[in-house]
Design an enzyme around this catalytic site. Structure first.
Site, PDB file in Angstrom:
ATOM      1  N   LYS A   1     -66.313 -35.405 -47.292  1.00 28.76           N
ATOM      2  CA  LYS A   1     -65.869 -34.351 -48.204  1.00 28.76           C
ATOM      3  C   LYS A   1     -65.767 -34.857 -49.638  1.00 28.76           C
ATOM      4  O   LYS A   1     -66.170 -34.169 -50.590  1.00 28.76           O
ATOM      5  CB  LYS A   1     -64.528 -33.803 -47.739  1.00 28.76           C
ATOM      6  CG  LYS A   1     -64.585 -33.072 -46.408  1.00 28.76           C
ATOM      7  CD  LYS A   1     -63.195 -32.679 -45.919  1.00 28.76           C
ATOM      8  CE  LYS A   1     -63.247 -31.965 -44.567  1.00 28.76           C
ATOM      9  NZ  LYS A   1     -61.913 -31.616 -44.056  1.00 28.76           N
TER      10      LYS A   1
ATOM     11  N   GLY B   1     -74.120 -41.005 -38.856  1.00 31.70           N
ATOM     12  CA  GLY B   1     -74.191 -40.403 -40.176  1.00 31.70           C
ATOM     13  C   GLY B   1     -75.217 -39.299 -40.230  1.00 31.70           C
ATOM     14  O   GLY B   1     -75.963 -39.064 -39.266  1.00 31.70           O
TER      15      GLY B   1
ATOM     16  N   SER C   1     -59.063 -27.341 -41.588  1.00 33.80           N
ATOM     17  CA  SER C   1     -58.942 -28.074 -42.854  1.00 33.80           C
ATOM     18  C   SER C   1     -59.027 -27.182 -44.081  1.00 33.80           C
ATOM     19  O   SER C   1     -58.828 -27.652 -45.199  1.00 33.80           O
ATOM     20  CB  SER C   1     -60.019 -29.153 -42.928  1.00 33.80           C
ATOM     21  OG  SER C   1     -61.298 -28.582 -42.902  1.00 33.80           O
TER      22      SER C   1
END
Length: 794
Positions: A729, A363, A686
């Site tokens: 996101k 993370g 993306s």
């Protein structure tokens, strides 16, 4: 210095008064000869006057020795009259008088008008002797005094004879009290006892206490001497043994150390093969001269073998309720992560002999990866060792150097085990994604054996040169991203991803942990500083933009330090900090709200991007200018993103009829696509949906809703393809205050990984074709006959 001539010519001292000399820490007794140092002007004047007039002086003890000019209230009332036998001036200017005490006196009143102390006194006669009680006490006191003299080290032989020769009980008591090692105040108490029986009793009591001290002192000295004699005897025997070994051709130096090392090896619980090898090396060391080149190398190797916990295992705590309490106390949110950790602990409880998976927390920085490992160690009751892998580029850092090399050391893994002192610690492998690779080998390849539960029971460190069992070690790795972790290494770990925190979670973490931690760090008490929720929210929105909370904690620390300055400077006793105070403390806002950038203009769309530190918004701007149909791309875009922009423009041209657009406009116009924050490299497929939507908005003149963000890859057939990083996101969209997110239909399954706190704030639209995405972002575009079916929203 003596007094000046004017003072010496003062009034004559009458015969019925006594010249007094105050003394600080000396008590003069009758019948005792003592040297007394004098230095104060009044004392020197008194001594000179007594010598000049041939008179005696009275000595009085000061109550407080620090007073330089004592008055009537500073002196005791009972003293001793003494005659001055000698007056001596030393080469350094100091003066001394040798006096002999004669009789006790008590001050009646002090007489003023003299350059020194003068008083009328009454003399205290000595009590008559002859009483049986007095004679018995006198004999007992002599016995005690002789016993004390015998206990004194290096006492003169004639001292006991002098004590026996004293016939007067009063003189005996005064002499013993004078030379007794007691405080001046206690001596003054004896001086003030005029009656003979109480005085003898008091001196006997003090002398008895001193005898007990001397007895204990002699006992301790004898014990110390015996211990020293025993040690000397042992040293002598060892020296003789060393000489014998030397004559026999054996190494006589350090024999006791080698014997101690042998005992430790036998009791260390080594495997049989390792014990044989260690004993063989120990015998080599015994025959090796101490100055030999290999001596220190062998000693260091044997020390490592002894210190490694071959057989020591700490008991694990398997209380899931305790573990759950530790995780809840240390971390806010992260429910899915906590659930997985509890599952992991439950399996260890039910199957202690099973092989534990290697956990890897992945993370952004500051989301609590390392602290989660610390919480696991605390909940299990195991020792924690941290191994930092950031920047490690030498395989020997993991496996160690061969011991024949100069300066060789064991690897970091074995050093951590040695430091922990147990075979089942928790070892944190921090920043495993930052491993380097150089000419010294690939450390990530060396970790393959360490992190493989099927192999690490026989892990072989180059320095140790023998297998060591790592199967009981609980390894926990941390990383910011997995892209740089080699596939075989990643395959050996169970990856647990941590996303960034939403604004709501950051505020709660700040309330629960960060404020209290910074209060303690800055020496503040809770009642001294109040930080309002509005101020916290202002710090989160205007001064930090991160997935974790490290910057948030630094800004909170800066605010509290400002309050600490005001409190320490006395400006205030308590400080309340609200949102309007932040600008004066932290300066102007460092980050603008994304809402300000989401202007509703044709050609502007909001995309979602994944970054190594969490998700972020990606603004796409498109404009049209006269030209020849060229596509201009700016914003430091990577090759994949440039291809996505070209595909989006081609798709718009191919659907010109559906969008009610004139194909000729493409030939007469250049299209410029810009992605702001041009200093930051951007790449990936993306942004395809956002690029297509921005171009449709530009050519149709319709605005994209300012509260909508989107992600997804597009194909030339108009399909919306799945992308990665959905969790990061979506969290970024929630953090930015958006209302709706457009996602690929095939990413619906990834919504389960999104934190509940983020899902509550957003409405999700899942699309499979670009027409559905445009309809969700712009509304109906073009002819009704070509309108796509309504996309499903959740």
């Amino acid at each position: 210095m003596s007094v000046n001539q004017a003072e010496r010519s003062g009034p004559a001292v009458p015969e019925d008064v006594l010249i007094l000399m105050p003394v600080r820490n000396i008590v003069v007794f009758p019948g005792v000869v003592l040297p007394v140092g004098i230095g104060r002007e009044k004392t020197v004047a008194a001594a000179e006057e007594a010598l000049k007039s041939g008179r005696k002086v009275g000595f009085l003890l000061q109550r407080d020795p620090t007073v330089d000019d004592p008055g009537e209230a500073d002196l005791h009332r009972v003293g001793t009259v003494a005659g001055i036998h000698r007056y001596v001036t030393a080469p350094d200017g100091s003066r001394h008088v040798v006096v002999q005490g004669e009789q006790r006196f008590r001050v009646i009143d002090f007489q003023p008008g003299f350059p020194f102390l003068v008083a009328r006194v009454e003399f205290l006669p000595e009590a008559a002797r002859g009483s049986v009680e007095v004679e018995a006490r006198s004999l007992n006191l002599k016995r005690l005094a002789i016993e004390a003299i015998e206990l004194l080290p290096q006492a003169p032989a004639e001292l006991a004879g002098a004590v026996r020769a004293i016939e007067s009980p009063g003189t005996l008591a005064d002499t013993i009290a004078s030379f007794l090692d007691i405080k001046p105040a206690e001596k003054q108490q004896v001086l003030e006892i005029a009656d003979l029986v109480p005085r003898l009793d008091r001196v006997a009591e003090m002398l008895g206490h001193r005898i007990e001290v001397l007895r204990l002192q002699r006992q301790l000295q004898e014990q110390t001497r015996e211990a020293i004699d025993e040690r000397q005897r042992e040293m002598l025997l060892r020296e003789q043994m060393a000489q014998i070994r030397k004559e026999l051709g054996e190494d006589g130096e350090g024999g006791e150390e080698l014997e101690e090392l042998r005992q430790k090896l036998e009791s260390a619980g080594l495997p049989e093969d390792m014990l044989k090898q260690a004993m063989k090396e120990l015998r080599r060391l015994e025959r090796m001269p101490e100055a030999g080149a290999e001596n220190s190398m062998l000693r260091n190797w044997l020390d490592l073998v002894v210190e490694l916990p071959w057989a020591k295992l700490d008991a694990e705590q398997h209380d899931l309720a305790h573990a759950r309490g530790v995780l809840e106390a240390d971390h806010y949110g992260l429910d899915r992560i906590k659930k997985r950790i509890l599952e992991f602990l439950a399996v260890r409880k039910l199957n202690p002999e099973g092989r534990s998976p290697i956990l890897c927390f992945v993370g952004p920085p500051g989301v609590g990866k390392t602290s989660l490992g610390q919480s696991i160690a605390r909940s299990l009751g195991l020792r924690l060792q941290r191994v930092s892998l950031g920047g490690v580029h030498d395989e020997a850092e993991i496996r160690g150097h061969r011991r024949t090399y100069v300066g060789a050391l064991p690897g970091n893994i074995l050093q951590a085990i040695r430091k922990a002192g147990t075979r089942n610690p928790v070892i944190m492998l921090d920043e495993i994604d930052k491993l380097g690779r150089g000419i010294q080998g690939d450390p990530s390849a060396a970790l393959l054996e360490v992190l493989d539960p099927e192999q690490n029971s026989t892990f072989r460190d180059n320095y140790l040169g023998a297998p060591f069992d790592l199967s009981k070690v609980l390894f926990i790795a941390t990383a910011n991203m997995l892209d740089t972790v080699p596939g075989p290494l990643r395959d050996r770990m169970e990856v647990i991803e941590l996303t960034g925190y939403t604004e709501e979670e950051k505020l709660e973490i700040a309330r629960r942990y960060l404020i209290a931690r910074q209060m303690k760090a800055n020496g503040l008490e809770p009642e001294q500083v109040t930080l309002t929720d509005a101020a916290l929210a202002g710090i989160v929105r205007g001064y930090t933009r991160e997935a974790g909370v490290r910057s948030l904690e630094r800004e909170i620390g800066a605010v509290l330090r400002n309050a600490a300055v005001r409190i320490a400077g006395g400006e205030a006793t308590s400080v309340a900090i609200d949102a309007p105070d932040l600008q004066s403390i932290l300066g102007a806002h460092r980050f603008e709200s994304e809402v300000a950038l989401r202007t509703s203009l044709p050609g502007v769309a909001t995309g979602l991007a994944w970054t190594p530190v969490g998700g972020d918004l990606l603004f796409i701007e498109a404009t049209r200018l006269p030209g020849s149909g060229k596509l201009i791309l700016t914003g430091q875009l990577g090759d994949v993103m440039k291809e996505s922009a070209q595909a989006a423009l081609s798709l718009v041209k191919s659907r010109a009829g559906q969008l009610a657009l004139d194909p000729a406009m493409f030939e007469k116009s250049d299209v410029h696509v810009h992605v702001p924050a041009g200093a930051i490299p951007k790449d990936g497929p993306s942004a395809g949906v956002a690029l297509y939507t921005a171009l449709v908005s530009l050519f149709t003149g319709r605005n994209v809703a300012s509260d909508v963000a989107m992600t997804g890859e597009i194909s030339l057939r108009g399909l919306v393809l799945p992308v990665g990083g959905i969790k990061e996101k979506v969290v970024a969209a929630a953090r930015a205050g958006l209302a709706k997110v457009i996602l690929p239909e095939r990413n619906r399954k990834d919504l389960e990984e999104v934190p509940e706190s983020a899902r509550r704030l957003l409405r999700f639209v899942f699309v499979g074709r670009v027409d559905e995405a445009v309809a969700a972002a712009l509304g109906d575009v073009g002819c009704a006959s070509h309108a796509p079916p309504e996309a499903e929203a959740v």
